[in-house]
Design a protein around this motif. Structure first.
Motif, mmCIF file in Angstrom:
data_model
loop_
_atom_site.group_PDB
_atom_site.id
_atom_site.type_symbol
_atom_site.label_atom_id
_atom_site.label_comp_id
_atom_site.label_asym_id
_atom_site.label_seq_id
_atom_site.Cartn_x
_atom_site.Cartn_y
_atom_site.Cartn_z
ATOM 1 N N PRO A 1 0.795 -1.240 0.000
ATOM 2 C CA PRO A 1 0.000 0.000 0.000
ATOM 3 C C PRO A 1 0.819 1.278 0.000
ATOM 4 C CG PRO A 1 0.052 -0.961 2.185
ATOM 5 C CD PRO A 1 0.701 -1.958 1.277
ATOM 6 N N ASN A 2 2.119 1.179 0.289
ATOM 7 C CA ASN A 2 2.952 2.374 0.393
ATOM 8 C C ASN A 2 3.914 2.556 -0.773
ATOM 9 O OD1 ASN A 2 1.920 3.258 2.949
ATOM 10 N ND2 ASN A 2 3.092 1.614 3.919
ATOM 11 N N ARG B 1 -0.111 4.744 -5.840
ATOM 12 C CA ARG B 1 -0.268 3.648 -4.892
ATOM 13 C C ARG B 1 -1.573 2.902 -5.145
ATOM 14 N NH1 ARG B 1 0.883 7.403 0.326
ATOM 15 N NH2 ARG B 1 -0.792 8.513 -0.766
ATOM 16 N N ARG C 1 -4.613 -0.037 -0.128
ATOM 17 C CA ARG C 1 -4.692 0.988 0.913
ATOM 18 C C ARG C 1 -6.033 0.928 1.640
ATOM 19 N NH1 ARG C 1 -0.827 4.531 1.345
ATOM 20 N NH2 ARG C 1 -2.130 6.190 2.213
ATOM 21 N N TYR D 1 -5.693 -2.182 4.003
ATOM 22 C CA TYR D 1 -4.850 -1.843 5.146
ATOM 23 C C TYR D 1 -5.500 -0.759 6.001
ATOM 24 C CZ TYR D 1 -0.630 -4.543 4.094
ATOM 25 O OH TYR D 1 0.267 -5.565 3.906
ATOM 26 N N GLY D 2 -6.264 0.120 5.365
ATOM 27 C CA GLY D 2 -6.968 1.150 6.110
ATOM 28 C C GLY D 2 -7.989 0.571 7.067
ATOM 29 N N PRO E 1 -1.973 4.134 5.623
ATOM 30 C CA PRO E 1 -3.263 3.788 5.022
ATOM 31 C C PRO E 1 -4.392 3.901 6.046
ATOM 32 C CG PRO E 1 -1.591 2.120 4.496
ATOM 33 C CD PRO E 1 -1.013 3.013 5.557
ATOM 34 N N MET F 1 -7.016 9.065 3.425
ATOM 35 C CA MET F 1 -7.148 8.843 1.979
ATOM 36 C C MET F 1 -8.119 9.855 1.373
ATOM 37 S SD MET F 1 -7.270 4.661 1.865
ATOM 38 C CE MET F 1 -7.529 4.615 0.083
#
Length: 269
Positions: A36-37, A61, A66, A69-70, A222, A227
């Motif tokens: 995700p990064n 990305r 993301r 993972y968020g 994330p 976001m």
């Protein structure tokens, strides 16, 4: 009877959906298609593809990764915060309501003064003083979140201790600790649990709000609110950068809210 079966079915389905969200968050490192990064400016705001099903953000990305993972940041943090404020607030409220006197006077006045300000405003102020980061966000939310549980627990305890069986337990020589743990808490805990389950949805949105305002989670971490904050400057070219994490916030908050309502209906029966 059929109505109860329908409510049981609704409770099970809502609980299963919550379990699915938590499972997805826990397994994010395994099911996320990409890191995700990892940035790639060649793919900035690129559309969806087989490798990037939700497309890419302004830094290239992976949006899907993301979002997954968020979920770990948003959902797990919200559950952790709720457990902390539920435990602390219930303890303070029960002690205050049971013993009364000077203890209750101090606690009740402090609760009243805290409720004079909107919770999210206090959280923003504290988070701004502590600095950006998920740890500081959790601290800020915990410092303001316990008040509601303390108020409820104090009110329930004050009402419960007036019952004759509590007075009888005191006459029989039961300790304060035993009366609180064995007689008061079991009789007031269920509405507090329902409020906690409903509160998780609110905490998820408040974490997102703090990050959106720039005083919550780092933009590189994330998290759904961060976001949305990062994507708002690119809404005219790719509105999905805001819509996708926004939908994630909505789904998670709605799921926990629905679960809380079904739990409340089940407890009432």
């Amino acid at each position: 009877m059929n109505f109860n079966k329908k409510k049981d079915r609704g409770f099970i389905m809502s609980a299963a959906f919550i379990g699915l969200i938590i499972l997805i968050a826990a397994l994010a490192p395994l099911i996320a298609p990409n890191d995700p990064n990892v940035t790639n400016m060649m793919l900035a705001e690129a559309g969806h593809s087989a490798q990037y099903p939700f497309g890419n953000d302004h830094l290239g990305r992976c949006m899907l990764s993301r979002v997954l993972y968020g979920a770990r940041t948003s959902v797990f943090s919200a559950v952790f915060i709720t457990v902390i404020v539920f435990s602390a607030g219930t303890f303070i409220g029960v002690v205050s309501g049971y013993f009364g006197g000077a203890v209750d006077a101090v606690v009740s006045k402090f609760i009243t003064s805290m409720q004079a300000f909107p919770k999210i405003v206090l959280a923003i102020a504290i988070a701004g003083l502590l600095g950006i980061g998920i740890e500081n966000t959790i601290i800020a939310m915990c410092l303001v979140g316990w008040v509601e549980f303390a108020r409820m627990a104090r009110s329930f305890t004050f009402s419960e201790k007036q019952h004759s069986y509590i007075k009888a337990a005191r006459v029989c020589g039961e300790s304060h600790f035993r009366i609180i743990c064995r007689r008061i808490i079991p009789n007031i805990i269920y509405p507090l649990i329902v409020n906690a389950s409903l509160g998780i949805a609110t905490v998820i949105m408040e974490i997102a709000a703090l990050s959106y305002l720039g005083v919550g989670v780092n933009e590189s971490t994330p998290e759904w609110g961060s976001m949305i904050n990062a994507g708002r400057d690119y809404m005219q070219t790719d509105i999905m950068l805001v819509i996708i994490p926004g939908i994630a916030v909505f789904i998670a908050a709605a799921a926990f809210n629905l679960f809380g309502e079904k739990l409340r209906d089940r407890i009432k029966d």
